[in-house]
Design a protein around this motif. Structure first.
Motif, PDB file in Angstrom:
ATOM      1  N   UNK A 241       0.856  -1.186   0.000  1.00  0.00           N
ATOM      2  CA  UNK A 241       0.000   0.000   0.000  1.00  0.00           C
ATOM      3  C   UNK A 241       0.892   1.236   0.000  1.00  0.00           C
ATOM      4  N   UNK A 242       0.775   2.027  -1.027  1.00  0.00           N
ATOM      5  CA  UNK A 242       1.596   3.235  -1.178  1.00  0.00           C
ATOM      6  C   UNK A 242       0.667   4.443  -1.266  1.00  0.00           C
ATOM      7  N   UNK A 243       0.240   4.940  -0.107  1.00  0.00           N
ATOM      8  CA  UNK A 243      -0.749   6.016  -0.059  1.00  0.00           C
ATOM      9  C   UNK A 243      -0.212   7.303  -0.696  1.00  0.00           C
ATOM     10  N   UNK A 244       1.108   7.520  -0.606  1.00  0.00           N
ATOM     11  CA  UNK A 244       1.659   8.789  -1.071  1.00  0.00           C
ATOM     12  C   UNK A 244       1.732   8.894  -2.588  1.00  0.00           C
ATOM     13  N   UNK A 245       1.512   7.825  -3.313  1.00  0.00           N
ATOM     14  CA  UNK A 245       1.572   7.898  -4.766  1.00  0.00           C
ATOM     15  C   UNK A 245       0.470   8.791  -5.319  1.00  0.00           C
ATOM     16  N   UNK A 246       0.796   9.505  -6.389  1.00  0.00           N
ATOM     17  CA  UNK A 246      -0.195  10.380  -7.005  1.00  0.00           C
ATOM     18  C   UNK A 246      -1.242   9.552  -7.739  1.00  0.00           C
ATOM     19  N   UNK A 247      -2.351  10.191  -8.083  1.00  0.00           N
ATOM     20  CA  UNK A 247      -3.420   9.513  -8.809  1.00  0.00           C
ATOM     21  C   UNK A 247      -2.922   9.024 -10.159  1.00  0.00           C
ATOM     22  N   UNK A 248      -2.037   9.802 -10.794  1.00  0.00           N
ATOM     23  CA  UNK A 248      -1.485   9.378 -12.085  1.00  0.00           C
ATOM     24  C   UNK A 248      -0.671   8.101 -11.941  1.00  0.00           C
ATOM     25  N   UNK A 249       0.161   8.044 -10.895  1.00  0.00           N
ATOM     26  CA  UNK A 249       0.946   6.835 -10.646  1.00  0.00           C
ATOM     27  C   UNK A 249       0.039   5.631 -10.438  1.00  0.00           C
ATOM     28  N   UNK A 250      -1.026   5.840  -9.693  1.00  0.00           N
ATOM     29  CA  UNK A 250      -1.949   4.742  -9.412  1.00  0.00           C
ATOM     30  C   UNK A 250      -2.638   4.269 -10.692  1.00  0.00           C
ATOM     31  N   UNK A 251      -3.038   5.229 -11.518  1.00  0.00           N
ATOM     32  CA  UNK A 251      -3.712   4.862 -12.768  1.00  0.00           C
ATOM     33  C   UNK A 251      -2.770   4.099 -13.693  1.00  0.00           C
ATOM     34  N   UNK A 252      -1.502   4.530 -13.737  1.00  0.00           N
ATOM     35  CA  UNK A 252      -0.526   3.817 -14.568  1.00  0.00           C
ATOM     36  C   UNK A 252      -0.334   2.387 -14.083  1.00  0.00           C
ATOM     37  N   UNK A 253      -0.309   2.197 -12.774  1.00  0.00           N
ATOM     38  CA  UNK A 253      -0.179   0.847 -12.225  1.00  0.00           C
ATOM     39  C   UNK A 253      -1.408   0.002 -12.575  1.00  0.00           C
ATOM     40  N   UNK A 254      -2.566   0.616 -12.515  1.00  0.00           N
ATOM     41  CA  UNK A 254      -3.795  -0.108 -12.845  1.00  0.00           C
ATOM     42  C   UNK A 254      -3.784  -0.532 -14.310  1.00  0.00           C
ATOM     43  N   UNK A 255      -3.344   0.373 -15.190  1.00  0.00           N
ATOM     44  CA  UNK A 255      -3.266   0.042 -16.615  1.00  0.00           C
ATOM     45  C   UNK A 255      -2.293  -1.112 -16.824  1.00  0.00           C
ATOM     46  N   UNK A 256      -1.138  -1.058 -16.152  1.00  0.00           N
ATOM     47  CA  UNK A 256      -0.163  -2.137 -16.288  1.00  0.00           C
ATOM     48  C   UNK A 256      -0.692  -3.463 -15.780  1.00  0.00           C
ATOM     49  N   UNK A 257      -1.371  -3.424 -14.639  1.00  0.00           N
ATOM     50  CA  UNK A 257      -1.948  -4.649 -14.078  1.00  0.00           C
ATOM     51  C   UNK A 257      -3.012  -5.229 -15.006  1.00  0.00           C
ATOM     52  N   UNK A 258      -3.884  -4.372 -15.517  1.00  0.00           N
ATOM     53  CA  UNK A 258      -4.955  -4.834 -16.408  1.00  0.00           C
ATOM     54  C   UNK A 258      -4.383  -5.415 -17.691  1.00  0.00           C
ATOM     55  N   UNK A 259      -3.375  -4.758 -18.243  1.00  0.00           N
ATOM     56  CA  UNK A 259      -2.756  -5.256 -19.468  1.00  0.00           C
ATOM     57  C   UNK A 259      -2.083  -6.606 -19.219  1.00  0.00           C
ATOM     58  N   UNK A 260      -1.471  -6.759 -18.061  1.00  0.00           N
ATOM     59  CA  UNK A 260      -0.808  -8.022 -17.756  1.00  0.00           C
ATOM     60  C   UNK A 260      -1.818  -9.159 -17.625  1.00  0.00           C
ATOM     61  N   UNK A 261      -2.954  -8.890 -16.979  1.00  0.00           N
ATOM     62  CA  UNK A 261      -3.973  -9.935 -16.856  1.00  0.00           C
ATOM     63  C   UNK A 261      -4.531 -10.305 -18.231  1.00  0.00           C
ATOM     64  N   UNK A 262      -4.704  -9.305 -19.098  1.00  0.00           N
ATOM     65  CA  UNK A 262      -5.178  -9.584 -20.459  1.00  0.00           C
ATOM     66  C   UNK A 262      -4.167 -10.441 -21.217  1.00  0.00           C
ATOM     67  N   UNK A 263      -2.876 -10.166 -20.992  1.00  0.00           N
ATOM     68  CA  UNK A 263      -1.834 -10.959 -21.650  1.00  0.00           C
ATOM     69  C   UNK A 263      -1.914 -12.422 -21.220  1.00  0.00           C
ATOM     70  N   UNK A 264      -2.269 -12.662 -19.966  1.00  0.00           N
ATOM     71  CA  UNK A 264      -2.424 -14.039 -19.488  1.00  0.00           C
ATOM     72  C   UNK A 264      -3.545 -14.771 -20.237  1.00  0.00           C
ATOM     73  N   UNK A 265      -4.494 -14.003 -20.755  1.00  0.00           N
ATOM     74  CA  UNK A 265      -5.625 -14.579 -21.489  1.00  0.00           C
ATOM     75  C   UNK A 265      -5.355 -14.691 -22.989  1.00  0.00           C
ATOM     76  N   UNK A 266      -4.206 -14.194 -23.451  1.00  0.00           N
ATOM     77  CA  UNK A 266      -3.920 -14.138 -24.888  1.00  0.00           C
ATOM     78  C   UNK A 266      -4.072 -15.474 -25.597  1.00  0.00           C
ATOM     79  N   UNK A 267      -3.618 -16.604 -25.027  1.00  0.00           N
ATOM     80  CA  UNK A 267      -3.812 -17.887 -25.735  1.00  0.00           C
ATOM     81  C   UNK A 267      -5.268 -18.199 -26.036  1.00  0.00           C
ATOM     82  N   UNK A 268      -6.172 -17.737 -25.173  1.00  0.00           N
ATOM     83  CA  UNK A 268      -7.597 -17.975 -25.431  1.00  0.00           C
ATOM     84  C   UNK A 268      -8.033 -17.240 -26.689  1.00  0.00           C
TER      85      UNK A 268
END
Length: 378
Positions: A241-268
């Protein structure tokens, strides 16, 4: 089907009955393949597998970073088998196999036999359950608890039988002893149970309380251990938990996490295209039971909540409190997405493709994934 000649009816029925058996054979081969590859290639010991082996040497109600359930499992198996890296690989495969079993039982109730079988083929293409099948850690233990809790939640709602509520409490408690992220699973279970009853009947309140009491009773000894060991596991969890991160940092992490989960589904996604090309007929395979109808009402809501609820909760926590979303955190939850997809109109059309196309497509995807694993091994 009544309008077809008898020999055609028999042929169609025989095909339907043999398809789940063929899928079962494919899944057994899948588990054997992805267990054997790391062993044959001499894959370097993962830190998680190594930690579990080390912690398992001595039973405790908790360990340096995590609750005790995975270490207990290894400890039990080392009473019979040597404590080696190969054992951890085998236990990783066993846990994926248990998830398959719970997904099959759940899918058969919600989707019917054929589409449940197709769902398992789709699940087995997700990279968490192929190239990472040999991992044995708290995420894989959480995966089993989450799949079992989903099955119990649906049956507790559907039948109102007390045994399912007791089983649900056991799943919650054992899941919390696996990883604290089980609270996400519990939240999704409760969201479904409570949103499907605008007016809460007395039995729902009492039985939710029963399941909660069982879970707390199982978890309480671990929590006492935590309080007597300087809250080590809590401090470790709070590192994400990194409360001090800015909203932009958090959004970038969310985009990276979402893209990574989608990559796990790529074979489907690749397989969906391959099956269309391999299929020799466009008309659907005839349904043999009422379960092949598209889910609606409670069933549709349940599948949607199980598939998207955990990911949405994690994304919300990432945005609101700066939770650092880890790539392996999807391990416990992505298996539910194929079940949801096969319940949609598009998924139903996909599942209606010929048995030959579905099975050949699955084998091809597994072959491609195995080749990539071998070629990219350090």
């Amino acid at each position: 089907m009544a309008s077809l000649p008898q020999y055609q009816r028999d042929r169609t029925l025989g095909s339907q009955l043999s398809f789940p058996a063929a899928v079962a054979a494919c899944l057994i081969a899948h588990l054997a393949l992805w267990f054997s590859l790391p062993v044959l290639l001499g894959v370097v010991l993962t830190s998680d597998n190594g930690e579990e082996l080390e912690w398992a040497s001595q039973l405790a109600w908790g360990y340096h970073k995590h609750p005790p359930m995975p270490s207990w499992i290894i400890h039990a198996f080392t009473r019979v088998f040597p404590p080696t890296i190969t054992l951890t690989f085998a236990l990783g495969a066993l846990q994926v196999g248990m998830m398959f079993a719970f997904a099959w039982l759940l899918g058969r109730q919600l989707l019917g036999t054929r589409r449940a079988a197709v769902s398992l083929l789709l699940i087995a293409c997700i990279t968490f359950y192929t190239v990472r099948l040999s991992y044995f850690n708290h995420n894989t233990a959480l995966m089993v608890a989450t799949a079992a809790a989903a099955l119990c939640t649906w049956n507790a709602h559907r039948t109102r039988e007390l045994r399912w509520w007791v089983a649900l409490g056991l799943c919650w408690g054992l899941g919390m002893l696996s990883k604290y992220a089980m609270v996400v699973t519990i939240a999704c279970n409760l969201i479904f149970l409570w949103t499907r009853h605008p007016v809460k009947p007395p039995h729902l309140l009492g039985r939710c309380a029963l399941a909660s009491i069982i879970a707390v009773a199982l978890f309480a000894p671990h929590w006492l251990w935590v309080t007597h060991h300087d809250m080590d596991t809590v401090h470790y969890a709070m590192r994400f938990v990194e409360v001090e991160h800015t909203l932009t940092d958090r959004l970038l992490r969310i985009v990276g996490f979402t893209a990574d989960q989608a990559l796990r589904l790529a074979p489907i996604f690749i397989w969906l295209l391959m099956v269309r090309g391999l299929s020799y007929r466009n008309r659907p395979v005839m349904a043999t039971n009422a379960g092949d109808e598209q889910p609606s009402g409670d069933a549709a809501a349940f599948l949607a909540i199980q598939a998207f609820g955990p990911l949405l909760i994690m994304i919300a926590l990432g945005a609101l409190v700066g939770l650092e979303l880890g790539m392996p955190w999807g391990t416990a939850y992505l298996w539910a997405l194929p079940l949801w997809y096969v319940g949609t109109a598009a998924g139903t059309r996909f599942a209606s493709q010929s048995n030959r196309a579905l099975l050949l497509g699955f084998v091809a995807i597994q072959g491609l994934s195995a080749a990539q694993f071998v070629l990219t091994r350090p």
